[in-house]
Scaffold this active site. Structure first.
Site, PDB file in Angstrom:
ATOM      1  N   LYS A  43      41.468  30.274  39.911  1.00 29.13           N
ATOM      2  CA  LYS A  43      40.809  30.560  41.163  1.00 29.13           C
ATOM      3  C   LYS A  43      39.419  31.123  40.944  1.00 29.13           C
ATOM      4  CE  LYS A  43      45.102  32.495  43.131  1.00 29.13           C
ATOM      5  NZ  LYS A  43      45.657  33.767  43.628  1.00 29.13           N
ATOM      6  N   GLU A  99      34.196  26.268  35.277  1.00 29.60           N
ATOM      7  CA  GLU A  99      35.025  27.422  34.915  1.00 29.60           C
ATOM      8  C   GLU A  99      34.221  28.702  35.092  1.00 29.60           C
ATOM      9  OE1 GLU A  99      37.668  28.862  34.676  1.00 29.60           O
ATOM     10  OE2 GLU A  99      38.616  28.612  32.727  1.00 29.60           O
ATOM     11  N   ASP A 100      34.900  29.783  35.393  1.00 28.42           N
ATOM     12  CA  ASP A 100      34.204  31.061  35.568  1.00 28.42           C
ATOM     13  C   ASP A 100      33.738  31.649  34.240  1.00 28.42           C
ATOM     14  OD1 ASP A 100      36.791  31.571  34.745  1.00 28.42           O
ATOM     15  OD2 ASP A 100      37.285  32.938  36.381  1.00 28.42           O
ATOM     16  N   ASP A 103      36.635  32.744  27.350  1.00 31.23           N
ATOM     17  CA  ASP A 103      36.960  33.930  26.559  1.00 31.23           C
ATOM     18  C   ASP A 103      37.454  33.471  25.186  1.00 31.23           C
ATOM     19  OD1 ASP A 103      37.381  36.758  26.342  1.00 31.23           O
ATOM     20  OD2 ASP A 103      39.486  36.493  26.819  1.00 31.23           O
ATOM     21  N   LYS A 131      32.032  34.563  26.471  1.00 30.08           N
ATOM     22  CA  LYS A 131      32.075  35.689  25.521  1.00 30.08           C
ATOM     23  C   LYS A 131      32.281  35.105  24.127  1.00 30.08           C
ATOM     24  CE  LYS A 131      34.649  38.728  28.631  1.00 30.08           C
ATOM     25  NZ  LYS A 131      35.960  39.400  28.757  1.00 30.08           N
ATOM     26  N   PHE A 152      35.154  43.501  30.078  1.00 30.00           N
ATOM     27  CA  PHE A 152      35.883  42.829  31.149  1.00 30.00           C
ATOM     28  C   PHE A 152      35.077  42.882  32.435  1.00 30.00           C
ATOM     29  CE2 PHE A 152      39.107  41.834  34.235  1.00 30.00           C
ATOM     30  CZ  PHE A 152      39.805  40.832  33.591  1.00 30.00           C
ATOM     31  N   ASP A 159      38.497  38.210  38.985  1.00 29.47           N
ATOM     32  CA  ASP A 159      39.399  39.279  39.437  1.00 29.47           C
ATOM     33  C   ASP A 159      39.889  40.159  38.297  1.00 29.47           C
ATOM     34  OD1 ASP A 159      41.132  37.275  38.231  1.00 29.47           O
ATOM     35  OD2 ASP A 159      42.785  38.413  39.091  1.00 29.47           O
ATOM     36  N   ARG A 165      37.469  40.011  43.588  1.00 29.68           N
ATOM     37  CA  ARG A 165      36.875  38.667  43.661  1.00 29.68           C
ATOM     38  C   ARG A 165      35.748  38.602  44.690  1.00 29.68           C
ATOM     39  NH1 ARG A 165      40.133  35.095  40.797  1.00 29.68           N
ATOM     40  NH2 ARG A 165      42.375  35.385  40.930  1.00 29.68           N
TER      41      ARG A 165
HETATM   42  P1  5GP Z   1      40.572  31.908  27.677  1.00 30.01           P
HETATM   43  O1  5GP Z   1      39.206  31.353  27.403  1.00 30.01           O
HETATM   44  O2  5GP Z   1      40.850  33.136  26.840  1.00 30.01           O
HETATM   45  O3  5GP Z   1      41.673  30.902  27.517  1.00 30.01           O
HETATM   46  O4  5GP Z   1      40.727  32.397  29.152  1.00 30.01           O
HETATM   47  C1  5GP Z   1      39.738  32.327  30.057  1.00 30.01           C
HETATM   48  C2  5GP Z   1      40.252  32.925  31.343  1.00 30.01           C
HETATM   49  O5  5GP Z   1      40.575  34.306  31.167  1.00 30.01           O
HETATM   50  C3  5GP Z   1      39.167  32.894  32.393  1.00 30.01           C
HETATM   51  O6  5GP Z   1      39.215  31.702  33.131  1.00 30.01           O
HETATM   52  C4  5GP Z   1      39.498  34.111  33.216  1.00 30.01           C
HETATM   53  O7  5GP Z   1      40.458  33.769  34.188  1.00 30.01           O
HETATM   54  C5  5GP Z   1      40.112  35.075  32.237  1.00 30.01           C
HETATM   55  N1  5GP Z   1      39.105  36.032  31.734  1.00 30.01           N
HETATM   56  C6  5GP Z   1      38.593  36.122  30.502  1.00 30.01           C
HETATM   57  N2  5GP Z   1      37.694  37.118  30.394  1.00 30.01           N
HETATM   58  C7  5GP Z   1      37.621  37.670  31.620  1.00 30.01           C
HETATM   59  C8  5GP Z   1      36.841  38.735  32.165  1.00 30.01           C
HETATM   60  O8  5GP Z   1      36.020  39.421  31.540  1.00 30.01           O
HETATM   61  N3  5GP Z   1      37.042  39.007  33.492  1.00 30.01           N
HETATM   62  C9  5GP Z   1      37.937  38.308  34.256  1.00 30.01           C
HETATM   63  N4  5GP Z   1      38.047  38.675  35.526  1.00 30.01           N
HETATM   64  N5  5GP Z   1      38.671  37.291  33.771  1.00 30.01           N
HETATM   65  C10 5GP Z   1      38.516  36.976  32.464  1.00 30.01           C
HETATM   66 MG    MG Z   2      39.853  31.265  35.005  1.00 23.17          MG
END
Ligand code: 5GP
Ligand code: MG
Length: 182
Positions: A43, A99-100, A103, A131, A152, A159, A165
């Site tokens: 979301k 994508e937002d 990570d 990141k 974070f 969120d 959000r």
């Molecule tokens: P990854 O890249 O580790 O598979 O996961 C990415 C997801 O983790 C993002 O789409 C988001 O939902 C969540 N996420 C990772 N870092 C953060 C952060 O600093 N803040 C928030 N709100 N969500 C994060």
């Molecule tokens: Mg996400």
């Protein structure tokens, strides 16, 4: 929601608008007017995609996908499950995943691999934030709005526990909110 929950503002509304504008310019230049399917990864990318698509000048089809990655506890793993799938058939189409934040990279790497099996003409990734220091899986993302340190962040769609959000800016969450030390 408490204003004190935010340690500091990382990107103001104005700064976010500039980042989105720069991303859209690059995307517009690269696709050259060809139709794309914009696959919004729910979301967290809702707000970002709403702003981004209004700056795109090619024909688009808007679609949504939601992934859930499961691993040990809160840590994501390489295994990704599609919770809500795209409605469009992407075969021979250009797919731009929005994508937002990237990570570990696990979610997008898993998603991209699954979607590539459907034989789209191309799959590219546009992430507002990244990141890089947290990466576990190498993931090629063509468009990244800004690289941020390992903190974070919440707001502008992002969120913590479904909260924050609706903040118009992106802020660093006070570690005490999620039980971290300070
Ligand atoms: P990854 O890249 O580790 O598979 O996961 C990415 C997801 O983790 C993002 O789409 C988001 O939902 C969540 N996420 C990772 N870092 C953060 C952060 O600093 N803040 C928030 N709100 N969500 C994060
Ligand atoms: Mg996400």
């Amino acid at each position: 929601m408490n204003k004190d929950d935010i340690k500091y503002v990382l990107f103001s509304e104005g700064e976010i608008a500039q980042i989105v504008e720069r991303l859209a310019e690059r995307i517009n230049a690269d696709y050259g007017g060809e139709e794309i399917i914009v696959g919004v990864v729910l979301k967290g990318s809702l707000t970002f995609s709403a702003d981004l698509i209004r700056k795109l000048d090619m024909p688009i089809r808007l679609d949504f996908i939601q992934a859930s990655s499961y691993g040990s506890g809160s840590k994501s793993s390489g295994k990704v499950k599609i919770k809500k799938d795209l409605e469009n058939d992407i075969k021979d189409k250009h797919l731009l995943l929005v994508e937002d934040i990237i990570d570990s990279g696990n979610t997008l790497a898993g998603l991209k691999a699954m979607l590539k099996d459907r034989e789209p003409a191309s799959v590219k990734i546009c992430a507002l934030l990244s990141k890089p220091s947290r990466r576990e899986t190498e993931i090629e993302a063509e468009y990244i709005g800004a690289e941020i340190p390992d903190e974070f962040v919440v707001g502008y769609g992002l969120d913590y526990d479904e909260k924050y959000r609706n903040l118009p800016y992106i802020g660093v969450l006070q570690p005490r909110v999620y039980g971290g030390g300070e």
